[in-house]
Design a protein around this motif. Structure first.
Motif, PDB file in Angstrom:
ATOM      1  N   ALA A 169      27.622  13.391  39.193  1.00 48.53           N
ATOM      2  CA  ALA A 169      27.351  13.485  40.629  1.00 48.53           C
ATOM      3  C   ALA A 169      28.289  14.517  41.235  1.00 48.53           C
ATOM      4  N   PHE A 170      27.726  15.562  41.819  1.00 49.31           N
ATOM      5  CA  PHE A 170      28.565  16.590  42.420  1.00 49.31           C
ATOM      6  C   PHE A 170      28.998  16.160  43.817  1.00 49.31           C
ATOM      7  N   ASN A 171      29.843  16.985  44.416  1.00 56.47           N
ATOM      8  CA  ASN A 171      30.373  16.680  45.749  1.00 56.47           C
ATOM      9  C   ASN A 171      29.228  16.474  46.728  1.00 56.47           C
ATOM     10  N   HIS A 172      29.150  15.293  47.294  1.00 59.34           N
ATOM     11  CA  HIS A 172      27.994  14.923  48.106  1.00 59.34           C
ATOM     12  C   HIS A 172      28.442  13.934  49.165  1.00 59.34           C
ATOM     13  N   PRO A 173      27.720  13.839  50.288  1.00 59.49           N
ATOM     14  CA  PRO A 173      28.104  12.874  51.326  1.00 59.49           C
ATOM     15  C   PRO A 173      28.342  11.481  50.765  1.00 59.49           C
ATOM     16  N   SER A 174      29.160  10.726  51.452  1.00 60.49           N
ATOM     17  CA  SER A 174      29.671   9.458  50.922  1.00 60.49           C
ATOM     18  C   SER A 174      28.630   8.351  50.928  1.00 60.49           C
ATOM     19  N   ALA A 175      27.603   8.510  50.123  1.00 57.49           N
ATOM     20  CA  ALA A 175      26.631   7.446  49.888  1.00 57.49           C
ATOM     21  C   ALA A 175      26.821   6.975  48.451  1.00 57.49           C
ATOM     22  N   PRO A 176      26.471   5.731  48.133  1.00 59.40           N
ATOM     23  CA  PRO A 176      26.538   5.291  46.731  1.00 59.40           C
ATOM     24  C   PRO A 176      25.727   6.232  45.847  1.00 59.40           C
ATOM     25  N   LYS A 177      26.177   6.441  44.630  1.00 53.90           N
ATOM     26  CA  LYS A 177      25.534   7.416  43.747  1.00 53.90           C
ATOM     27  C   LYS A 177      25.226   6.780  42.398  1.00 53.90           C
ATOM     28  N   LEU A 178      24.062   7.119  41.873  1.00 46.72           N
ATOM     29  CA  LEU A 178      23.701   6.764  40.507  1.00 46.72           C
ATOM     30  C   LEU A 178      23.359   8.054  39.778  1.00 46.72           C
ATOM     31  N   THR A 179      23.852   8.199  38.558  1.00 45.35           N
ATOM     32  CA  THR A 179      23.628   9.425  37.802  1.00 45.35           C
ATOM     33  C   THR A 179      22.542   9.214  36.751  1.00 45.35           C
ATOM     34  N   LYS A 180      22.278  10.274  36.017  1.00 43.00           N
ATOM     35  CA  LYS A 180      21.272  10.221  34.957  1.00 43.00           C
ATOM     36  C   LYS A 180      21.610   9.136  33.936  1.00 43.00           C
ATOM     37  N   ASP A 181      22.902   8.941  33.680  1.00 41.94           N
ATOM     38  CA  ASP A 181      23.310   7.904  32.726  1.00 41.94           C
ATOM     39  C   ASP A 181      22.950   6.514  33.245  1.00 41.94           C
ATOM     40  N   ASP A 182      23.125   6.299  34.551  1.00 42.65           N
ATOM     41  CA  ASP A 182      22.767   4.998  35.138  1.00 42.65           C
ATOM     42  C   ASP A 182      21.258   4.775  35.111  1.00 42.65           C
ATOM     43  N   LEU A 183      20.514   5.866  35.260  1.00 41.56           N
ATOM     44  CA  LEU A 183      19.055   5.783  35.381  1.00 41.56           C
ATOM     45  C   LEU A 183      18.344   6.044  34.055  1.00 41.56           C
ATOM     46  N   VAL A 242      18.799  -1.091  42.682  1.00 38.58           N
ATOM     47  CA  VAL A 242      18.213  -0.147  41.722  1.00 38.58           C
ATOM     48  C   VAL A 242      18.675  -0.491  40.307  1.00 38.58           C
ATOM     49  N   LYS A 243      19.957  -0.790  40.151  1.00 41.37           N
ATOM     50  CA  LYS A 243      20.483  -1.134  38.822  1.00 41.37           C
ATOM     51  C   LYS A 243      19.807  -2.386  38.273  1.00 41.37           C
ATOM     52  N   ILE A 244      19.577  -3.352  39.155  1.00 39.56           N
ATOM     53  CA  ILE A 244      18.894  -4.582  38.730  1.00 39.56           C
ATOM     54  C   ILE A 244      17.472  -4.266  38.274  1.00 39.56           C
ATOM     55  N   ALA A 245      16.785  -3.412  39.033  1.00 42.34           N
ATOM     56  CA  ALA A 245      15.392  -3.078  38.701  1.00 42.34           C
ATOM     57  C   ALA A 245      15.292  -2.368  37.361  1.00 42.34           C
ATOM     58  N   ILE A 246      16.325  -1.619  37.005  1.00 44.27           N
ATOM     59  CA  ILE A 246      16.305  -0.863  35.750  1.00 44.27           C
ATOM     60  C   ILE A 246      16.401  -1.778  34.537  1.00 44.27           C
ATOM     61  N   THR A 247      16.978  -2.964  34.704  1.00 49.04           N
ATOM     62  CA  THR A 247      17.277  -3.821  33.551  1.00 49.04           C
ATOM     63  C   THR A 247      16.035  -4.300  32.809  1.00 49.04           C
ATOM     64  N   SER A 248      14.934  -4.520  33.528  1.00 49.53           N
ATOM     65  CA  SER A 248      13.720  -4.994  32.851  1.00 49.53           C
ATOM     66  C   SER A 248      12.517  -4.809  33.764  1.00 49.53           C
ATOM     67  N   TYR A 288      10.436  -7.083  34.387  1.00 46.28           N
ATOM     68  CA  TYR A 288      10.337  -8.295  35.201  1.00 46.28           C
ATOM     69  C   TYR A 288      11.154  -8.140  36.479  1.00 46.28           C
ATOM     70  N   MET A 289      12.416  -7.695  36.336  1.00 42.67           N
ATOM     71  CA  MET A 289      13.265  -7.538  37.518  1.00 42.67           C
ATOM     72  C   MET A 289      12.725  -6.434  38.431  1.00 42.67           C
ATOM     73  N   GLU A 290      12.150  -5.406  37.831  1.00 46.91           N
ATOM     74  CA  GLU A 290      11.544  -4.345  38.640  1.00 46.91           C
ATOM     75  C   GLU A 290      10.396  -4.902  39.475  1.00 46.91           C
ATOM     76  N   SER A 291       9.606  -5.786  38.877  1.00 46.02           N
ATOM     77  CA  SER A 291       8.481  -6.375  39.611  1.00 46.02           C
ATOM     78  C   SER A 291       8.966  -7.292  40.729  1.00 46.02           C
ATOM     79  N   ILE A 292      10.092  -7.980  40.496  1.00 43.69           N
ATOM     80  CA  ILE A 292      10.647  -8.848  41.543  1.00 43.69           C
ATOM     81  C   ILE A 292      11.133  -8.008  42.719  1.00 43.69           C
ATOM     82  N   VAL A 293      11.801  -6.887  42.420  1.00 48.25           N
ATOM     83  CA  VAL A 293      12.276  -6.006  43.493  1.00 48.25           C
ATOM     84  C   VAL A 293      11.101  -5.488  44.311  1.00 48.25           C
ATOM     85  N   LYS A 294      10.006  -5.171  43.642  1.00 44.62           N
ATOM     86  CA  LYS A 294       8.828  -4.654  44.356  1.00 44.62           C
ATOM     87  C   LYS A 294       8.321  -5.650  45.388  1.00 44.62           C
TER      88      LYS A 294
END
Length: 408
Positions: free
Chosen positions: A86-100, A37-43, A45-51
């Protein structure tokens, strides 16, 4: 110290965009989902590659809880928050509004940002069906359900405190036959009613005190129903079983009804006026009953099991192999042989019951009585031949269980 520095490897960064297309796709596919997801956010082009990597997400859920709304992905798992923390949530990787941040708007509402994020993720990955969860005290349910991107959910989970009639009406008037409704926490007014209460494919009401017997009798072609805390009585359930047997159409596939905890379920009340067979399937004893008009029904037999707090009923075609998830591993499915032997025995038991009823009203020493006694003896012989025994007055059929396990 100089020696330690000398033997440390030299690290350098390498721009992913310089990789050939095929190699870049391979690298992305082996990355963790949050990094993708972080890679796709960068551009773009990278978003299209992820797709074009066609990464599959097994489960997706949009959770609406005002500023704490988020999109949850499972298998692989990552939680995408529309808030900065990110509030207390099950132990999955988390991305916040700042990351997105590149995908969200500073001026948009949380609901609009959740919508934008959901749409983006759905275009980015192969997500398939999705579920919604709405915290009803904090959200406008109708506003969410009217958003086109959120209309085709598979399951709608409602979490609330005390639901208002208007909130429930908004949900039940939205009903579609291929969607599920689970009200998993909250209190529903005891005088509430809506004609669509059982129109969803799978219905779960944690608070079912508002459900009456007449509501049960309105069930038609529902797949699964779960009723939590309720005011239904054992005589009510007996009436419902009679209704199921006499109906000309299918009512449900599975139904689970909580009952008041007690030392034992009064079986003489539960099965009053019903021909019942005790059978052994999937490693447990169960009571079996059958429909009175098998030619008009696709599922002719019902299996009933219970604990001290719940009654579970499932209906089956006598031509299909019944199945049940493994209790310890939900990737395994148990299959058994069709209920044909039990159905045949139930038909014989019903036949014998009718013969005994006629025997009570015929004249003594009449030819008709002799014929009835002869037919009863023949029926008893058939039942004995099929392995029927009697325990505490209940007919029991042994030796049918032949369950096997397969991957679900």
């Amino acid at each position: 110290m100089e020696t330690i520095l000398a033997i440390q490897p030299m690290f350098s960064t390498f721009p992913l965009r310089k990789l050939p297309f095929v190699a870049l796709k391979h690298v992305i596919k082996i990355m963790e989902i949050d990094e993708i997801v972080k890679i796709a956010i960068t551009s773009k082009y990278m978003e299209s590659i992820v797709k074009v990597c066609y990464i599959q997400i097994r489960r997706t859920m949009a959770v609406f809880n005002r500023e704490h709304s988020y999109i949850g992905l499972d298998f692989p798992a990552v939680t995408l928050f529309c808030c900065s923390k990110a509030f207390n949530h099950p132990s999955a990787p988390k991305l916040t509004k700042d990351d997105l941040k590149p995908w969200l708007s500073e001026t948009a509402t949380t609901l609009e940002n959740t919508r934008q994020l959901f749409t983006r993720i759905y275009k980015l990955f192969q997500c398939g069906p999705y579920r919604l969860m709405i915290n009803s005290p904090t959200e406008n349910i109708k506003e969410i359900l009217e958003i086109p991107e959120f209309r085709n959910f598979t399951v709608l989970f409602l979490v609330g405190g005390h639901f208002k009639k208007e909130q429930l009406d908004e949900v039940l008037e939205f009903e579609r036959e291929d969607q599920d409704l689970h009200i998993i926490r909250g209190v529903i007014p005891e005088d509430y009613y809506h004609p669509n209460l059982f129109k969803f494919t799978d219905v779960h009401y944690c608070d079912a005190r508002w459900i009456r017997l007449e509501n049960l009798l309105s069930i038609k072609n529902t797949f699964m129903i779960t009723l939590g805390m309720n005011n239904l009585t054992i005589p009510d359930i007996n009436t419902f079983l009679h209704h199921w047997m006499n109906s000309e159409y299918e009512l449900f596939k599975f139904i689970s009804i909580d009952i008041e905890k007690g030392p034992s379920t009064p079986l003489d009340v539960l099965f009053r006026g019903i021909t019942v067979l005790k059978g052994y399937r999937f490693g447990t004893w169960r009571r079996l009953i059958s429909v009175n008009s098998p030619d008009t029904r696709s599922r002719q037999i019902m299996s009933i099991v219970w604990t001290d707090s719940r009654i579970d009923m499932s209906t089956w075609s006598i031509h299909e192999r019944p199945k049940q998830l493994d209790r310890n591993d939900d990737s395994l499915m148990h299959f058994d042989e069709p209920y044909t032997p039990e159905f045949i025995v139930l038909q014989l038991l019903k036949q014998r019951r009718v013969l005994y009823s006629k025997l009570k009203i015929v004249k003594e020493d009449s030819l008709e009585k002799q014929e009835l006694i002869k037919k009863i003896d023949e029926t008893n012989n058939q039942l004995q031949f099929k392995g029927v025994e009697y325990k505490n007055g209940w007919p029991v059929l042994r030796g049918v269980d032949a369950s096997s396990r397969m991957l679900a």
